[in-house]
Motif scaffolding. Structure first.
Motif, mmCIF file in Angstrom:
data_model
loop_
_atom_site.group_PDB
_atom_site.id
_atom_site.type_symbol
_atom_site.label_atom_id
_atom_site.label_comp_id
_atom_site.label_asym_id
_atom_site.label_seq_id
_atom_site.Cartn_x
_atom_site.Cartn_y
_atom_site.Cartn_z
ATOM 1 N N LEU A 39 0.809 -1.216 0.000
ATOM 2 C CA LEU A 39 0.000 0.000 0.000
ATOM 3 C C LEU A 39 0.839 1.260 0.000
ATOM 4 C CD1 LEU A 39 -2.753 -1.079 2.586
ATOM 5 C CD2 LEU A 39 -2.828 -1.194 0.096
ATOM 6 N N SER A 40 2.158 1.115 0.026
ATOM 7 C CA SER A 40 3.022 2.291 0.036
ATOM 8 C C SER A 40 2.976 2.983 -1.310
ATOM 9 C CB SER A 40 4.450 1.890 0.390
ATOM 10 O OG SER A 40 4.958 0.983 -0.569
ATOM 11 N N GLY A 41 3.116 4.310 -1.285
ATOM 12 C CA GLY A 41 3.024 5.095 -2.509
ATOM 13 C C GLY A 41 4.384 5.333 -3.142
ATOM 14 N N CYS A 42 4.378 6.166 -4.179
ATOM 15 C CA CYS A 42 5.620 6.527 -4.863
ATOM 16 C C CYS A 42 6.358 7.595 -4.079
ATOM 17 C CB CYS A 42 5.302 7.066 -6.264
ATOM 18 S SG CYS A 42 4.695 5.825 -7.416
ATOM 19 N N LEU A 43 7.654 7.665 -4.321
ATOM 20 C CA LEU A 43 8.427 8.762 -3.743
ATOM 21 C C LEU A 43 8.038 10.055 -4.442
ATOM 22 C CD1 LEU A 43 11.992 7.148 -3.508
ATOM 23 C CD2 LEU A 43 10.288 7.399 -1.694
ATOM 24 N N PRO A 44 7.874 11.138 -3.697
ATOM 25 C CA PRO A 44 7.505 12.408 -4.333
ATOM 26 C C PRO A 44 8.563 12.841 -5.341
ATOM 27 C CG PRO A 44 7.265 12.524 -1.939
ATOM 28 C CD PRO A 44 8.002 11.252 -2.230
ATOM 29 N N ALA A 45 8.122 13.453 -6.417
ATOM 30 C CA ALA A 45 9.053 13.931 -7.439
ATOM 31 C C ALA A 45 9.869 15.087 -6.881
ATOM 32 C CB ALA A 45 8.292 14.374 -8.673
ATOM 33 N N PRO A 46 11.163 15.128 -7.187
ATOM 34 C CA PRO A 46 11.963 16.285 -6.771
ATOM 35 C C PRO A 46 11.376 17.577 -7.344
ATOM 36 C CG PRO A 46 13.364 14.510 -7.576
ATOM 37 C CD PRO A 46 11.957 14.129 -7.904
ATOM 38 N N GLU A 47 11.725 18.653 -6.741
ATOM 39 C CA GLU A 47 11.181 19.945 -7.180
ATOM 40 C C GLU A 47 11.528 20.197 -8.653
ATOM 41 O OE1 GLU A 47 11.317 24.710 -5.943
ATOM 42 O OE2 GLU A 47 12.386 23.199 -4.754
ATOM 43 N N GLY A 48 10.521 20.508 -9.435
ATOM 44 C CA GLY A 48 10.721 20.781 -10.849
ATOM 45 C C GLY A 48 10.641 19.552 -11.737
ATOM 46 N N TYR A 49 10.508 18.369 -11.155
ATOM 47 C CA TYR A 49 10.470 17.119 -11.925
ATOM 48 C C TYR A 49 9.046 16.650 -12.210
ATOM 49 C CZ TYR A 49 15.516 16.218 -11.398
ATOM 50 O OH TYR A 49 16.882 16.287 -11.470
ATOM 51 N N SER A 50 8.092 17.098 -11.434
ATOM 52 C CA SER A 50 6.728 16.603 -11.576
ATOM 53 C C SER A 50 6.056 17.214 -12.807
ATOM 54 C CB SER A 50 5.916 16.960 -10.327
ATOM 55 O OG SER A 50 4.600 16.452 -10.425
ATOM 56 N N PRO A 51 5.405 16.413 -13.644
ATOM 57 C CA PRO A 51 4.755 16.933 -14.841
ATOM 58 C C PRO A 51 3.466 17.675 -14.505
ATOM 59 C CG PRO A 51 4.303 14.606 -14.628
ATOM 60 C CD PRO A 51 5.265 14.943 -13.528
ATOM 61 N N THR A 52 3.028 18.517 -15.425
ATOM 62 C CA THR A 52 1.790 19.254 -15.223
ATOM 63 C C THR A 52 0.591 18.330 -15.387
ATOM 64 O OG1 THR A 52 1.585 19.857 -17.556
ATOM 65 C CG2 THR A 52 2.893 21.323 -16.143
ATOM 66 N N LEU A 53 -0.549 18.767 -14.872
ATOM 67 C CA LEU A 53 -1.767 17.975 -15.012
ATOM 68 C C LEU A 53 -2.174 17.876 -16.487
ATOM 69 C CD1 LEU A 53 -4.139 16.468 -13.796
ATOM 70 C CD2 LEU A 53 -5.292 18.669 -13.459
ATOM 71 N N VAL B 105 14.022 5.645 -9.094
ATOM 72 C CA VAL B 105 15.062 5.980 -10.068
ATOM 73 C C VAL B 105 15.030 7.459 -10.395
ATOM 74 C CG1 VAL B 105 15.875 5.554 -12.421
ATOM 75 C CG2 VAL B 105 15.052 3.649 -11.020
ATOM 76 N N ARG B 106 13.836 8.038 -10.473
ATOM 77 C CA ARG B 106 13.699 9.457 -10.813
ATOM 78 C C ARG B 106 14.374 10.354 -9.776
ATOM 79 N NH1 ARG B 106 7.679 11.726 -11.264
ATOM 80 N NH2 ARG B 106 7.760 11.064 -9.071
ATOM 81 N N VAL B 107 14.269 9.976 -8.529
ATOM 82 C CA VAL B 107 14.879 10.782 -7.470
ATOM 83 C C VAL B 107 16.397 10.885 -7.656
ATOM 84 C CG1 VAL B 107 15.380 10.818 -4.992
ATOM 85 C CG2 VAL B 107 13.068 10.329 -5.787
ATOM 86 N N LEU B 108 17.008 9.866 -8.264
ATOM 87 C CA LEU B 108 18.459 9.828 -8.430
ATOM 88 C C LEU B 108 18.938 10.596 -9.657
ATOM 89 C CD1 LEU B 108 19.030 6.047 -7.565
ATOM 90 C CD2 LEU B 108 19.189 8.027 -6.035
ATOM 91 N N GLU B 109 18.005 10.993 -10.537
ATOM 92 C CA GLU B 109 18.394 11.732 -11.734
ATOM 93 C C GLU B 109 18.802 13.154 -11.364
ATOM 94 O OE1 GLU B 109 18.788 10.750 -14.770
ATOM 95 O OE2 GLU B 109 18.112 8.693 -14.459
ATOM 96 N N SER C 253 16.029 17.562 -17.224
ATOM 97 C CA SER C 253 15.822 17.615 -18.667
ATOM 98 C C SER C 253 16.164 16.298 -19.350
ATOM 99 C CB SER C 253 16.668 18.745 -19.277
ATOM 100 O OG SER C 253 16.298 20.000 -18.737
ATOM 101 N N GLU C 254 16.690 15.344 -18.600
ATOM 102 C CA GLU C 254 17.038 14.050 -19.169
ATOM 103 C C GLU C 254 15.791 13.366 -19.753
ATOM 104 O OE1 GLU C 254 19.719 12.291 -19.642
ATOM 105 O OE2 GLU C 254 21.238 13.495 -18.620
ATOM 106 N N GLU C 255 15.987 12.697 -20.881
ATOM 107 C CA GLU C 255 14.868 11.976 -21.498
ATOM 108 C C GLU C 255 14.323 10.902 -20.566
ATOM 109 O OE1 GLU C 255 15.926 10.410 -25.266
ATOM 110 O OE2 GLU C 255 16.183 12.374 -26.214
ATOM 111 N N ARG C 256 15.196 10.346 -19.754
ATOM 112 C CA ARG C 256 14.747 9.291 -18.857
ATOM 113 C C ARG C 256 13.729 9.809 -17.853
ATOM 114 N NH1 ARG C 256 19.764 5.848 -16.618
ATOM 115 N NH2 ARG C 256 20.535 7.930 -16.159
ATOM 116 N N VAL C 257 13.846 11.066 -17.454
ATOM 117 C CA VAL C 257 12.883 11.637 -16.503
ATOM 118 C C VAL C 257 11.490 11.673 -17.117
ATOM 119 C CG1 VAL C 257 12.234 13.700 -15.202
ATOM 120 C CG2 VAL C 257 14.630 12.988 -15.288
ATOM 121 N N SER C 258 11.400 12.088 -18.377
ATOM 122 C CA SER C 258 10.098 12.104 -19.060
ATOM 123 C C SER C 258 9.529 10.694 -19.192
ATOM 124 C CB SER C 258 10.240 12.744 -20.442
ATOM 125 O OG SER C 258 10.597 14.106 -20.339
#
Length: 281
Positions: free
Chosen positions: A87-101, A245-249, A253-258
């Motif tokens: 039931l655990s959730g995802c790690l929050p996206a670092p600041e500026g990494y979260s996509p828009t709605l 993995v995203r937290v470690l990027e 702007s990396e393609e992997r983040v998208s």
């Protein structure tokens, strides 16, 4: 206990002594005495009267063994039959990494259109011939599917240079076969779920790559709703791993983040795992 009682009672039909206590605990619902039938009764032909039918049932019951042992092939049992849903959730996206709605809604709409197209044309693509070098592994061949999807170069972590000679073409054995419609359309739901599990197991210990990403997207596109418990657990595990993995990027702007954002978005918003979805930027 009820099974044991039933066995003892059935044995009584063959003349065995029945314990009175057992009869009290498990009495016959429809007691039937020996049927008075004609001497020319033939149990091999269909019964003609109720008495012949009951006699035939008694004869068949007398032939049943007291104990029946099932012959089970352990190789056919899946390695993991217990589904654990965290039931655990995802790690929050670092600041500026979260996509828009808006971006997330666009990706869900595009993904939905792709799924509809795949389902609509599945029979057509399944009927297409595969190239002679395309040998799809069996559903339970985990290592074979990892090599098929990711390529031997990545799977074996070798530094072999892949041939790019136009005359020879691309060596897909080395770089992995892309998830062509003619390939994924041949995969039933059991295979889709199994391959998804194999790749997620791989991703749990390895880096995210473009070869992995394209296959994960294609398998999600083929995953039928409503989700089975095993598939539900797998996609949640996938989204959480993507968030780790995203937290470690280091560069947003990396393609992997998208790509990681896309998978988290689809799991959270298309497959209704809303507790895993990114909060809009």
């Amino acid at each position: 206990m009820r099974f044991a009682f039933a066995v003892e009672e059935r044995g009584a039909g063959r003349g065995c002594a029945m314990d009175s206590a057992v009869e009290e605990l498990m009495p016959r619902l429809l007691p039937v005495e020996d049927c008075d039938i004609s001497e020319d009764f033939d149990p091999t032909v269909p019964p003609r009267t109720p008495q012949e039918y009951l006699k035939r049932v008694q004869i068949e019951a007398a032939k049943c063994p007291d104990v029946v042992v099932a012959q089970i092939d352990p190789k056919k049992l899946k390695k993991k039959q217990t589904v654990n849903i965290s039931l655990s959730g995802c790690l929050p996206a670092p600041e500026g990494y979260s996509p828009t709605l808006k971006w997330q809604q666009q990706q869900v709409a595009h993904f939905s259109a792709i799924r509809q197209s795949v389902n609509k044309h599945r029979d057509h693509w399944r009927s297409q011939y595969l190239d002679s070098n395309v040998a799809m592994p069996k559903s339970d061949d985990e290592e074979g599917w990892k090599k098929f999807c990711l390529g031997e170069k990545l799977y074996l972590n070798t530094g072999v240079e892949v041939s790019r000679d136009e005359n020879q073409g691309i060596d897909y054995i080395q770089v992995g076969f892309p998830p062509l419609l003619s390939i994924v359309s041949r995969m039933n739901q059991a295979t889709v779920t199994s391959v998804l599990e194999y790749l997620i197991n791989w991703f749990a210990e390895k880096e995210f790559t473009s070869e992995l990403g394209r296959w994960l997207y294609a398998l999600l596109a083929c995953l039928e709703k409503p989700l089975l418990p095993e598939a539900h657990s797998l996609i949640r595990q996938l989204a959480r791993r993507c968030s780790e993995v995203r937290v470690l990027e280091e560069n947003k702007s990396e393609e992997r983040v998208s790509a990681l954002n896309l998978i988290i978005c689809l799991v959270g918003r298309y497959f209704d795992q809303h507790d895993l979805a990114d909060e809009p930027a």
